[in-house]
Design an enzyme around this catalytic site. Structure first.
Site, mmCIF file in Angstrom:
data_model
loop_
_atom_site.group_PDB
_atom_site.id
_atom_site.type_symbol
_atom_site.label_atom_id
_atom_site.label_comp_id
_atom_site.label_asym_id
_atom_site.label_seq_id
_atom_site.Cartn_x
_atom_site.Cartn_y
_atom_site.Cartn_z
ATOM 1 C CE LYS A 33 -3.841 -2.255 2.104
ATOM 2 N NZ LYS A 33 -4.943 -2.014 3.317
ATOM 3 C CG ASP B 260 -7.790 0.543 3.560
ATOM 4 O OD1 ASP B 260 -8.484 -0.347 3.361
ATOM 5 O OD2 ASP B 260 -6.434 0.327 3.490
HETATM 6 P P1 NAP Z 1 1.574 -4.457 9.088
HETATM 7 O O1 NAP Z 1 1.856 -3.221 8.203
HETATM 8 O O2 NAP Z 1 2.325 -5.527 9.015
HETATM 9 O O3 NAP Z 1 1.635 -3.915 10.694
HETATM 10 C C1 NAP Z 1 1.356 -4.759 11.858
HETATM 11 C C2 NAP Z 1 1.226 -3.977 13.051
HETATM 12 O O4 NAP Z 1 0.890 -5.019 14.016
HETATM 13 C C3 NAP Z 1 2.325 -3.020 13.440
HETATM 14 O O5 NAP Z 1 1.775 -1.968 14.264
HETATM 15 C C4 NAP Z 1 3.163 -4.447 14.361
HETATM 16 O O6 NAP Z 1 3.929 -3.426 15.306
HETATM 17 C C5 NAP Z 1 2.016 -4.761 15.030
HETATM 18 N N1 NAP Z 1 2.549 -6.039 15.617
HETATM 19 C C6 NAP Z 1 2.776 -7.220 14.792
HETATM 20 N N2 NAP Z 1 2.991 -8.242 15.400
HETATM 21 C C7 NAP Z 1 3.015 -7.812 16.826
HETATM 22 C C8 NAP Z 1 3.386 -8.558 18.079
HETATM 23 N N3 NAP Z 1 3.760 -9.667 18.290
HETATM 24 N N4 NAP Z 1 3.329 -7.423 19.043
HETATM 25 C C9 NAP Z 1 2.788 -6.367 19.049
HETATM 26 N N5 NAP Z 1 2.474 -5.840 18.102
HETATM 27 C C10 NAP Z 1 2.660 -6.376 16.886
HETATM 28 O O7 NAP Z 1 0.230 -5.052 8.736
HETATM 29 P P2 NAP Z 1 -1.114 -4.081 8.376
HETATM 30 O O8 NAP Z 1 -1.440 -4.112 6.837
HETATM 31 O O9 NAP Z 1 -1.351 -2.689 8.974
HETATM 32 O O10 NAP Z 1 -2.235 -4.938 8.935
HETATM 33 C C11 NAP Z 1 -2.562 -4.747 10.324
HETATM 34 C C12 NAP Z 1 -3.825 -5.588 10.849
HETATM 35 O O11 NAP Z 1 -4.812 -4.679 10.089
HETATM 36 C C13 NAP Z 1 -3.868 -6.907 10.275
HETATM 37 O O12 NAP Z 1 -4.517 -7.878 11.242
HETATM 38 C C14 NAP Z 1 -4.967 -6.902 9.022
HETATM 39 O O13 NAP Z 1 -5.769 -8.185 9.009
HETATM 40 C C15 NAP Z 1 -5.858 -5.919 9.496
HETATM 41 N N6 NAP Z 1 -6.366 -5.119 8.236
HETATM 42 C C16 NAP Z 1 -7.800 -5.048 8.154
HETATM 43 C C17 NAP Z 1 -8.496 -4.481 7.131
HETATM 44 C C18 NAP Z 1 -9.885 -4.683 6.911
HETATM 45 O O14 NAP Z 1 -10.425 -4.159 6.056
HETATM 46 N N7 NAP Z 1 -10.728 -5.276 7.885
HETATM 47 C C19 NAP Z 1 -7.686 -3.925 6.191
HETATM 48 C C20 NAP Z 1 -6.391 -3.799 6.357
HETATM 49 C C21 NAP Z 1 -5.744 -4.512 7.477
HETATM 50 P P3 NAP Z 1 5.403 -2.859 14.910
HETATM 51 O O15 NAP Z 1 5.302 -1.562 14.140
HETATM 52 O O16 NAP Z 1 6.321 -2.844 16.108
HETATM 53 O O17 NAP Z 1 6.060 -3.766 13.900
#
Ligand code: NAP
Length: 284
Positions: free
Chosen positions: A71, A108
């Site tokens: 993205k 989003d």
């Molecule tokens: P991303 O860029 O990989 O970000 C992941 C986030 O989770 C970061 O803030 C990361 O922290 C944190 N994280 C990962 N593992 C962790 C752990 N073990 N302990 C604490 N924090 C942790 O992923 P993203 O694209 O933003 O997606 C994030 C979530 O949003 C996912 O669950 C996804 O399914 C959901 N989502 C949903 C929609 C929807 O339409 N419903 C759309 C988009 C995303 P750090 O910065 O410290 O790594």
């Protein structure tokens, strides 16, 4: 509708992408609207992203969705960004316009706003909001959307603090009050916030837990939709909070993208039914 020489093509690029519920949602919408269109999921690693976007454009596809991890990287390829994508700092929808111009949008934030209205009857203006995982791709876009919608205060919690510092500067520039926190510190501001949004990926695996315990007066929105009830949502529901999972956000961001491509109102109920069925199939 059979695929033939007139079929129009859209799709999603991601890495991974095989788990995506978007093909089911969009193809059901094309069927409901009687459109000879198809939506495909394509596994594209980061080093092939630019080529894949330009290739889809050159093949005459109508547009694309982008999911993890594309993205932000896709901004490099986009030739015209709409205001929302510019402000959110990420794109999740592309449309190939006149002369193949690559236009970028972000649906989003719109998806979140519609989801909060639908699930809780909640608008964001004037609220105190805690975002868990504000450093990730989704969390950053949602934090900016909250600021643009006029929340009063944003508490931005993230495991890695450096990943939210640049975001905090952009959010402050909108006039919103901001506090940066670790995930553990987030527990200490719960009595100051009304809405808690989980944008971490913690909860995707059963048994994953966050160090935050919502209470009765909270609204808790988890962007995760599979599993349908994360440990956070279960604890919040048991404590008497209002809770919802990310299916409604997925639906509304998808509906907006569908409208950008087709120029028609999205058949929301067909999309919702297809999504529910697809997600039930994944968990079952
Ligand atoms: P991303 O860029 O990989 O970000 C992941 C986030 O989770 C970061 O803030 C990361 O922290 C944190 N994280 C990962 N593992 C962790 C752990 N073990 N302990 C604490 N924090 C942790 O992923 P993203 O694209 O933003 O997606 C994030 C979530 O949003 C996912 O669950 C996804 O399914 C959901 N989502 C949903 C929609 C929807 O339409 N419903 C759309 C988009 C995303 P750090 O910065 O410290 O790594």
């Amino acid at each position: 509708m059979p695929i033939d020489g007139k079929t129009r093509i859209v799709g999603v690029l991601g890495d991974p992408v095989a788990h995506s519920a978007s093909p089911a949602m969009h193809n059901a919408a094309f069927a409901a609207a009687g459109l000879n269109w198809v939506y495909l999921a394509c596994h594209v690693p980061p080093e092939r992203l630019a080529g894949a976007i330009r290739g889809a454009r050159d093949l005459g596809w109508v547009g694309l969705n982008l999911t993890v991890p594309h993205k932000v990287a896709a901004l490099e390829v986009v030739e015209q960004l709409d205001d929302e994508a510019k402000q959110l700092g990420a794109v999740n929808t592309l449309r190939f316009g006149e002369n193949g111009r690559i236009e970028g949008h972000n649906t989003d934030g719109y998806g979140l706003v519609k989801a909060l209205e639908e699930e809780f009857g909640l608008t964001l203006a004037g609220r105190q909001v805690l975002i868990l995982g504000a450093g990730g791709g989704a969390g950053r876009a949602l934090a900016m959307k909250c600021a643009l919608e006029g929340v009063d205060s944003l508490y931005l919690a993230n495991r890695t603090r450096e990943r939210v510092e640049e975001l905090a500067t952009r959010v402050r520039a909108t006039g919103t009050k901001v506090e940066l926190l670790s995930l553990v510190e987030a527990a200490s501001v719960l009595d100051k916030v009304e809405l808690i949004i989980n944008a971490t990926s913690v909860g995707l695996q059963l048994g994953d837990t966050l160090p935050v315990m919502p209470g009765r007066g909270h609204y808790v929105y988890d962007t995760i939709y599979n599993p349908p009830e994360t440990a956070l949502l279960r604890a919040a529901r048991q404590a008497g909070a209002r809770v919802a999972n990310g299916l409604s956000m997925l639906l509304h961001q998808g509906a907006r993208a569908w409208e950008i491509w087709t120029g028609q109102p999205a058949p929301i109920s067909a999309m919702r039914a297809a999504l529910r069925q697809a997600v039930a199939g994944m968990s079952g």
